[in-house]
Design a protein around this motif. Structure first.
Motif, PDB file in Angstrom:
ATOM      1  N   TYR A  46      10.217  -3.711  11.473  1.00  0.00           N
ATOM      2  CA  TYR A  46       9.087  -3.083  12.140  1.00  0.00           C
ATOM      3  C   TYR A  46       7.840  -3.860  11.754  1.00  0.00           C
ATOM      4  N   MET A  47       7.003  -4.195  12.704  1.00  0.00           N
ATOM      5  CA  MET A  47       5.792  -4.981  12.492  1.00  0.00           C
ATOM      6  C   MET A  47       6.083  -6.224  11.645  1.00  0.00           C
ATOM      7  N   ASN A  48       7.096  -6.948  12.054  1.00  0.00           N
ATOM      8  CA  ASN A  48       7.464  -8.216  11.412  1.00  0.00           C
ATOM      9  C   ASN A  48       7.883  -8.102   9.949  1.00  0.00           C
ATOM     10  N   ASP A  49       8.262  -6.937   9.526  1.00  0.00           N
ATOM     11  CA  ASP A  49       8.739  -6.800   8.157  1.00  0.00           C
ATOM     12  C   ASP A  49       9.993  -5.955   8.127  1.00  0.00           C
ATOM     13  N   GLU A  50      10.757  -6.186   7.075  1.00  0.00           N
ATOM     14  CA  GLU A  50      11.979  -5.414   6.896  1.00  0.00           C
ATOM     15  C   GLU A  50      11.651  -4.213   6.009  1.00  0.00           C
ATOM     16  N   HIS A  51      12.140  -3.045   6.393  1.00  0.00           N
ATOM     17  CA  HIS A  51      11.871  -1.826   5.625  1.00  0.00           C
ATOM     18  C   HIS A  51      13.175  -1.116   5.312  1.00  0.00           C
ATOM     19  N   VAL A  52      13.086  -0.202   4.343  1.00  0.00           N
ATOM     20  CA  VAL A  52      14.261   0.589   3.983  1.00  0.00           C
ATOM     21  C   VAL A  52      13.837   2.036   3.966  1.00  0.00           C
ATOM     22  N   VAL A  53      14.714   2.927   4.458  1.00  0.00           N
ATOM     23  CA  VAL A  53      14.415   4.359   4.355  1.00  0.00           C
ATOM     24  C   VAL A  53      15.611   5.054   3.713  1.00  0.00           C
ATOM     25  N   ILE A  54      15.296   5.921   2.768  1.00  0.00           N
ATOM     26  CA  ILE A  54      16.323   6.572   1.961  1.00  0.00           C
ATOM     27  C   ILE A  54      16.168   8.084   2.065  1.00  0.00           C
ATOM     28  N   ALA A  55      17.263   8.784   2.333  1.00  0.00           N
ATOM     29  CA  ALA A  55      17.205  10.252   2.391  1.00  0.00           C
ATOM     30  C   ALA A  55      17.455  10.815   1.005  1.00  0.00           C
ATOM     31  N   GLN A  56      16.523  11.669   0.575  1.00  0.00           N
ATOM     32  CA  GLN A  56      16.628  12.293  -0.745  1.00  0.00           C
ATOM     33  C   GLN A  56      17.015  13.748  -0.563  1.00  0.00           C
ATOM     34  N   PRO A  57      18.248  14.126  -0.841  1.00  0.00           N
ATOM     35  CA  PRO A  57      18.704  15.479  -0.496  1.00  0.00           C
ATOM     36  C   PRO A  57      17.988  16.592  -1.265  1.00  0.00           C
ATOM     37  N   LYS A  91      12.996  14.501   0.870  1.00  0.00           N
ATOM     38  CA  LYS A  91      12.129  13.454   1.426  1.00  0.00           C
ATOM     39  C   LYS A  91      12.905  12.330   2.108  1.00  0.00           C
ATOM     40  N   CYS A  92      12.224  11.712   3.085  1.00  0.00           N
ATOM     41  CA  CYS A  92      12.651  10.393   3.544  1.00  0.00           C
ATOM     42  C   CYS A  92      11.690   9.447   2.839  1.00  0.00           C
ATOM     43  N   ILE A  93      12.220   8.586   2.009  1.00  0.00           N
ATOM     44  CA  ILE A  93      11.372   7.678   1.241  1.00  0.00           C
ATOM     45  C   ILE A  93      11.408   6.298   1.889  1.00  0.00           C
ATOM     46  N   PHE A  94      10.237   5.763   2.196  1.00  0.00           N
ATOM     47  CA  PHE A  94      10.172   4.448   2.845  1.00  0.00           C
ATOM     48  C   PHE A  94       9.812   3.369   1.822  1.00  0.00           C
ATOM     49  N   LEU A  95      10.578   2.302   1.845  1.00  0.00           N
ATOM     50  CA  LEU A  95      10.324   1.199   0.923  1.00  0.00           C
ATOM     51  C   LEU A  95       9.983  -0.060   1.693  1.00  0.00           C
ATOM     52  N   GLU A  96       9.164  -0.884   1.083  1.00  0.00           N
ATOM     53  CA  GLU A  96       8.900  -2.205   1.641  1.00  0.00           C
ATOM     54  C   GLU A  96       9.025  -3.214   0.511  1.00  0.00           C
ATOM     55  N   TRP A  97       9.101  -4.463   0.888  1.00  0.00           N
ATOM     56  CA  TRP A  97       9.286  -5.529  -0.081  1.00  0.00           C
ATOM     57  C   TRP A  97       7.922  -5.996  -0.571  1.00  0.00           C
ATOM     58  N   ASP A  98       7.766  -6.011  -1.882  1.00  0.00           N
ATOM     59  CA  ASP A  98       6.535  -6.512  -2.465  1.00  0.00           C
ATOM     60  C   ASP A  98       6.742  -7.996  -2.759  1.00  0.00           C
ATOM     61  N   HIS A  99       6.125  -8.851  -1.934  1.00  0.00           N
ATOM     62  CA  HIS A  99       6.354 -10.299  -2.046  1.00  0.00           C
ATOM     63  C   HIS A  99       5.824 -10.866  -3.360  1.00  0.00           C
ATOM     64  N   VAL A 100       4.855 -10.194  -3.948  1.00  0.00           N
ATOM     65  CA  VAL A 100       4.275 -10.692  -5.197  1.00  0.00           C
ATOM     66  C   VAL A 100       5.105 -10.237  -6.397  1.00  0.00           C
ATOM     67  N   GLU A 101       5.370  -8.942  -6.447  1.00  0.00           N
ATOM     68  CA  GLU A 101       6.158  -8.417  -7.569  1.00  0.00           C
ATOM     69  C   GLU A 101       7.645  -8.708  -7.427  1.00  0.00           C
ATOM     70  N   VAL A 102       8.029  -9.198  -6.250  1.00  0.00           N
ATOM     71  CA  VAL A 102       9.426  -9.508  -5.926  1.00  0.00           C
ATOM     72  C   VAL A 102      10.340  -8.300  -6.180  1.00  0.00           C
ATOM     73  N   MET A 103       9.920  -7.164  -5.666  1.00  0.00           N
ATOM     74  CA  MET A 103      10.787  -5.993  -5.735  1.00  0.00           C
ATOM     75  C   MET A 103      10.416  -4.996  -4.641  1.00  0.00           C
ATOM     76  N   PHE A 104      11.236  -3.973  -4.495  1.00  0.00           N
ATOM     77  CA  PHE A 104      10.965  -2.978  -3.466  1.00  0.00           C
ATOM     78  C   PHE A 104       9.976  -1.949  -4.011  1.00  0.00           C
ATOM     79  N   ARG A 105       9.031  -1.510  -3.151  1.00  0.00           N
ATOM     80  CA  ARG A 105       8.104  -0.462  -3.570  1.00  0.00           C
ATOM     81  C   ARG A 105       7.982   0.580  -2.456  1.00  0.00           C
ATOM     82  N   ASN A 106       7.660   1.787  -2.895  1.00  0.00           N
ATOM     83  CA  ASN A 106       7.523   2.909  -1.984  1.00  0.00           C
ATOM     84  C   ASN A 106       6.168   2.831  -1.280  1.00  0.00           C
ATOM     85  N   TYR A 107       6.115   3.088   0.029  1.00  0.00           N
ATOM     86  CA  TYR A 107       4.799   3.099   0.683  1.00  0.00           C
ATOM     87  C   TYR A 107       4.520   4.379   1.447  1.00  0.00           C
TER      88      TYR A 107
END
Ligand SMILES: *[C@@H]1O[C@H](CO)[C@@H](O)[C@H](O)[C@H]1NC(C)=O
Ligand SMILES: *[C@@H]1O[C@H](CO)[C@@H](O)[C@H](O)[C@H]1NC(C)=O
Ligand SMILES: *[C@@H]1O[C@H](CO)[C@@H](O)[C@H](O)[C@H]1NC(C)=O
Length: 551
Positions: free
Chosen positions: A244-255, A259-275
């Motif tokens: 979405y919008m030229n980036d890869e995202h992840v969504v995780i269902a938390q039973p 919550k539906c938790i959305f993650l994106e890739w932090d290019h600087v920290e080189v890890m996934f972060r919640n947004y």
């Protein structure tokens, strides 16, 4: 301040250096005086002529051979090593020979400063290994022999830069033909030098094979592995990825937090972060679907109904746009999205007794129910796939064998075709393709999970894997690697790897995930990750690593 002090010290030491230099010069003059004309010395254990020296039983590499010798030989020497720069004092050497010595180490740059060396024989010694840069700089070397040693391998690129090489003799060694030697096989195939025939000593299946006629293709040297990369401190059920919008995202269902938790890739920290999150209750599936650059998320909940959200680009948040009929979807368990002839659909598997697995269609403004399938069957899973180019759905339920529906182009609806034989209580069915062939992985909680292959009119048994509390058996393709991951509540998760030759899965790796519920592949920044959801522990992100054993 520090710099100032260094400067002063430098000035102070200069006169001392000059004095040392004069003393040194003086001692040289004193030493050579009386020995005129300068006669080349020859060490006690060597025989020297003007341009040739032969040393036997040498205890070290002599420093005092005539500087103009062009050939130098060592037989039965007692030294154990040829150190770096051993021949700097004899730069005219054209031939160097070592035979029947006992040394086993040759250091990097041992033959440094020998631009004219053409022949190098290191034969009948007990050399076990040679450093990678041993022969660096020997640009005139024509003939190299390492025959009759104990070499099991040679470092990659050891012959690099030896531009004049025309003859290489490696006979009489005990080469181990493993991945470390793959480069030599490649080099043999490309070099213009003549190389005497050499043979493998090990591994057993290669013993006595001629190395010169092996093919690099015979070496299977790439291995892969899943390594824990990041762990997320919460439980999860569904995990999905979307662009979405030229980036890869992840969504995780938390039973539990809903919550539906959305993650994106932090290019600087080189890890996934919640947004961002979508909050709800008892969320079991968060399914993203991007239609004409607009992101929608279908949020399936066990209580409080299921809803569809839209990403509002201007407000930069999710807004609820519609509810899903509570009469049909009471206990959602799985959602798939798909596209048939330009139209977007999603299908929800409903596991309640009175619910219906229902297909929804996008009409430009929202989704409306298109077709209800399979009433009264408590479906646990739905899979969309194409068989011979035709859209199909496979529904799994706790009360029946999996059923297959096929899309009818005329009525624009799915029609029941048949059920999968001999597979009661499959919890879920997921498919994958190898070339043109269609396969399915069927999960059973206890008993055997199965892999089946489409045989033209039915799915046929291919393989069984023991299930010990399995809620997911997920095929995954990562680059050219095909895997299937069988989760387990009572044991380790098993990763299987598709062996193309056997046309079967083989055991590959065990992962420790508590109560795994879904596995997905996320590709970001040229890295490949495996997300493993966990119903009871932490959500794990593994990195798919590729190791080339021949490197
Ligand atoms: C070197 O070893 C080979 C094989 O053991 C033997 O045939 C040859 O005579 C030896 N050469 C010398 C110079 O010792
Ligand atoms: C081998 O010789 C050919 C023809 O002279 C030349 O084009 C090629 O680059 C040489 N290969 C190597 C590895 O030196
Ligand atoms: C989303 O939920 C997670 C887990 O409950 C929480 O740690 C995080 O702060 C939330 N993020 C936002 C943006 O609200």
């Amino acid at each position: 301040l520090e710099r100032e002090r260094i400067k002063r010290m430098g000035n102070a030491s200069r006169p001392f250096r000059r004095i040392a230099y004069f003393l040194c010069l003086l001692s040289v003059l004193l030493l050579t005086e009386g020995k005129k004309p300068v006669k080349p010395k020859c060490p006690a254990w060597c025989t020297c002529t003007k341009d040739n020296a032969l040393c036997e039983n040498a205890r070290s590499i002599p420093r005092s051979v005539p500087p103009d010798v062009i050939s130098l030989s060592f037989v039965r020497s007692a030294f154990t090593k040829i150190p770096e720069g051993s021949f700097l004092l004899t730069p005219s050497l054209q031939l160097l020979l070592f035979t029947s010595n006992t040394f086993d180490v040759i250091s990097d740059d041992a033959f440094m400063g020998l631009p004219h060396l053409e022949y190098l024989f290191i034969e009948n010694n007990s050399i076990k290994s040679i450093s990678r840069n041993t022969f660096r700089g020997l640009k005139s070397l024509i003939h190299l022999s390492l025959a009759n040693n104990n070499l099991q391998s040679l470092p990659r690129d050891i012959f690099k830069g030896l531009d004049s090489l025309t003859n290489v003799d490696l006979r009489g060694n005990a080469f181990n033909c493993d991945c470390k030697l793959k480069w030599l096989v490649e080099w043999l195939g490309s070099t213009n030098a003549t190389v005497e025939d050499i043979y493998c000593e090990s591994p057993p299946e290669y013993k006595t094979r001629k190395i010169n006629s092996l093919s690099p293709k015979e070496f299977d040297c790439i291995i892969t592995e899943f390594e824990v990369y990041q762990s997320l401190p919460y439980q999860s059920l569904s995990v999905d990825t979307f662009s979405y919008m030229n980036d890869e995202h992840v969504v995780i269902a938390q039973p539990f937090t809903g919550k539906c938790i959305f993650l994106e890739w932090d290019h600087v920290e080189v890890m996934f972060r919640n947004y961002d999150n979508i909050t709800g209750t008892s969320t079991v599936v968060c399914k993203p679907i991007v239609i004409e650059s607009q992101l929608y998320v279908i949020v399936a909940q066990l209580f409080g109904g299921s809803h569809i959200y839209k990403r509002d680009i201007f407000a930069n948040k999710f807004i609820k746009i519609q509810d899903i009929e509570i009469l049909k979807i009471r206990k959602p368990n799985d959602i798939e999205t798909f596209r048939i002839a330009e139209d977007w659909y999603f299908v929800v598997a409903d596991s309640s007794k009175a619910g219906f697995t229902t297909v929804y269609k996008w009409n430009g403004n929202g989704f409306y129910s298109h077709q209800s399938l399979h009433a009264w069957y408590r479906d646990t899973d739905v899979e969309y796939l194409e068989i011979s180019g035709k859209p199909h759905l496979i529904l799994s339920s706790s009360s029946q064998r999996p059923v297959i529906y096929q899309w009818n182009k005329g009525t624009n609806e799915f029609v029941k075709r048949f059920d999968i034989q001999d597979m009661e209580d499959a919890y879920a069915v997921k498919h994958f393709k190898v070339k043109e062939d269609v396969y399915i992985c069927l999960t059973r909680f206890i008993g055997d999970s199965k892999v089946m292959k489409w045989g033209g009119s039915a799915f046929l048994d291919l393989q069984r894997m023991p299930s010990r509390g399995s809620m997911v058996f997920q095929p995954l393709q990562i680059n050219n690697y095909q895997y299937a991951i069988l989760g387990s509540d009572y044991s380790f998760t098993q990763v299987y790897y598709w062996d193309a030759e056997k046309a079967k899965f083989v055991k590959f790796q065990e992962l420790n995930v508590q109560a795994p519920r879904s596995f997905i592949h996320v590709s970001i920044d040229k890295r490949d990750f495996l997300f493993a959801s966990s119903f009871k522990g932490t959500t794990l992100i593994y990195k798919h690593v590729i190791v080339d054993l021949s490197a």
